[in-house]
Scaffold this motif. Structure first.
Motif, short mmCIF file in Angstrom:
data_model
loop_
_atom_site.label_atom_id
_atom_site.label_comp_id
_atom_site.label_asym_id
_atom_site.label_seq_id
_atom_site.Cartn_x
_atom_site.Cartn_y
_atom_site.Cartn_z
N TYR A 146 67.43 25.53 66.07
CA TYR A 146 67.92 24.70 64.97
C TYR A 146 68.82 25.47 64.01
O TYR A 146 69.46 24.86 63.15
N ASP A 147 68.86 26.78 64.12
CA ASP A 147 69.65 27.59 63.19
C ASP A 147 71.08 27.75 63.68
O ASP A 147 71.32 27.95 64.88
N ASP A 149 75.59 27.78 62.10
CA ASP A 149 76.51 27.76 60.96
C ASP A 149 77.31 26.46 60.86
O ASP A 149 78.30 26.39 60.13
N ARG A 151 78.15 22.90 59.50
CA ARG A 151 77.91 22.23 58.23
C ARG A 151 78.44 20.79 58.31
O ARG A 151 79.56 20.57 58.77
N PRO A 156 72.42 19.62 52.99
CA PRO A 156 72.54 20.96 52.43
C PRO A 156 72.42 22.03 53.52
O PRO A 156 71.75 21.84 54.53
N GLY A 157 73.09 23.15 53.30
CA GLY A 157 72.96 24.27 54.21
C GLY A 157 73.68 24.06 55.53
O GLY A 157 74.55 23.20 55.67
N THR A 158 73.28 24.88 56.50
CA THR A 158 73.89 24.83 57.83
C THR A 158 72.82 24.74 58.90
O THR A 158 71.64 24.98 58.64
N ALA A 159 73.24 24.41 60.11
CA ALA A 159 72.30 24.28 61.23
C ALA A 159 73.06 24.43 62.53
O ALA A 159 74.30 24.56 62.54
N THR A 345 74.20 17.58 63.27
CA THR A 345 73.13 18.57 63.35
C THR A 345 71.80 17.83 63.20
O THR A 345 71.77 16.66 62.81
N ARG A 347 67.20 18.65 62.62
CA ARG A 347 66.14 19.63 62.42
C ARG A 347 64.79 18.95 62.45
O ARG A 347 64.61 17.89 61.82
#
Length: 371
Positions: A146-147, A149, A151, A156-159, A345, A347
């Protein structure tokens, strides 16, 4: 005191939405019994969904029901359920490309299919409409990653990126890309495009209803006069789009368009259908981008389109932009969308069991309560 019934469930963010993901085998086959469980699990009808796991908003009151596909050459079947927040209604009419983004990771997590290397391609059929899509999920060491970059606006953030290619979305709900056969129709006195490239949408110029198309989401969401006018147009458009009486349906969506204001190709304000979207849905973005390629349509008149058969279109919305890839065939006068794709993305947020009152699940309690 009667015990509650527990049902395996995973909460996931898919794109800019959030929902509860279930295996089809963990829910009743009967639609009425299934819907009763989903309403209880999500906490509907209640504006706060305080007695369930729903998020008290259409974007966070969604359900995915997933199984191995019965279609040759396809991996996974997916039924999307929009659980209405303040009504006892589960709508399985539309697609949801955001929740779709979580289907492949969920299927891998639940062992419905095995990872095939650093990346796993998963072909998914949306049962609501028969639409086929291919999702690519990162699976190093045989597990979902799931991690990353990637966007996307609205999250929020990246995945890790999940590219989605839609294989046959055109007309998936209405039976044709343009159910009336026209790029422009006049409905309730307004020029519109009635179009379905994965999501039935009524696309119209914001100026046609006295707005700029650059208003904030909150301003539009509290604009009672605008909402009433859009609902008038929407209900008149329903029968023309082969959807019948749409008063109690969540489709078609209403899309206001205006010239781009932030370096993109088209500005949008989307209603889903009675609340203004903070961004724009996946299939709505694909559909309005498609509308922009139709000569003479309201979207085409205000869009600034790049040249070429393959177009990457930035669809502006209240909180950012949504990039859609479109490949066109046909002729400049009568273009045909051959392929549409985008990047999402997802999660996994929580994995466990959701509890519903035993009286709700009584028809199926014996089977689904078993470990």
């Amino acid at each position: 005191m009667a015990r509650q019934v527990s049902i395996p469930c995973m909460l996931m963010r898919g794109g800019t939405s959030k929902g509860a993901y279930f295996l089809a085998s963990d829910l009743p086959e009967d639609p009425a019994a299934r819907d009763a469980i989903l309403l209880a699990a999500m906490g509907s009808p209640d504006p706060r969904q305080v007695d369930g796991v729903g998020g008290a908003h259409p974007l966070t009151s969604k359900v995915a029901i997933v199984s191995r596909s019965t279609l040759p050459g396809c991996d996974i079947d997916f039924l999307f359920c929009q659980v209405v927040v303040d009504k006892a209604l589960v709508d399985t009419t539309p697609n949801c490309g955001n929740i779709l983004a979580g289907v492949a990771p969920f299927a891998l997590e639940r062992g419905l299919l095995a990872a095939t290397g650093e990346e796993t391609r998963v072909k998914v059929r949306t049962l609501n409409t028969g639409t086929l899509a291919e999702l690519t999920v990162r699976t190093p060491d045989g597990a979902v990653d799931y991690d990353g970059d990637a966007r996307i606006d609205g999250v929020p953030g990246t995945a890790a990126p999940i590219p989605i290619d839609f294989l046959d979305a055109a007309g998936s709900v209405c039976g044709a890309l343009l159910p009336t056969g026209n790029a422009v129709d006049v409905v309730a006195g307004v020029e519109v495009t009635l179009i379905d490239n994965g999501m039935p949408c009524v696309v119209l110029a914001a100026q046609a209803v006295g707005r700029t198309g650059y208003e904030s989401r909150d301003a539009l969401d509290t604009d009672a006069a605008l909402k009433a006018r859009l609902e008038e147009i929407r209900r008149a458009a329903g029968p023309l789009m082969n959807l019948g009486d749409v008063a109690a349906k969540v489709v078609p969506k209403m899309i206001l368009v205006a010239p781009p204001a932030k370096g993109g190709h088209l500005s949008t304000r989307s209603f889903i259908p009675h609340e203004c979207h903070a961004s724009i849905g996946v299939f709505a973005a694909v559909t309005v981008a498609t509308a922009a390629t139709l000569p003479g349509s309201p979207a085409n008149r205000v869009a600034v389109l790049p040249e070429g058969r393959e177009k990457t279109l930035s669809v502006e919305h209240p909180t950012g932009e949504f990039t859609v890839r479109i490949e066109l065939g046909g002729t400049p006068e009568r273009p045909m969308v051959e392929r549409a794709g985008l990047l999402r993305t997802a999660r996994a947020l929580f994995d466990g069991r959701v509890l519903v009152p035993a009286r709700v699940a009584a028809q199926d309690a014996g089977r689904i309560a078993a470990e």
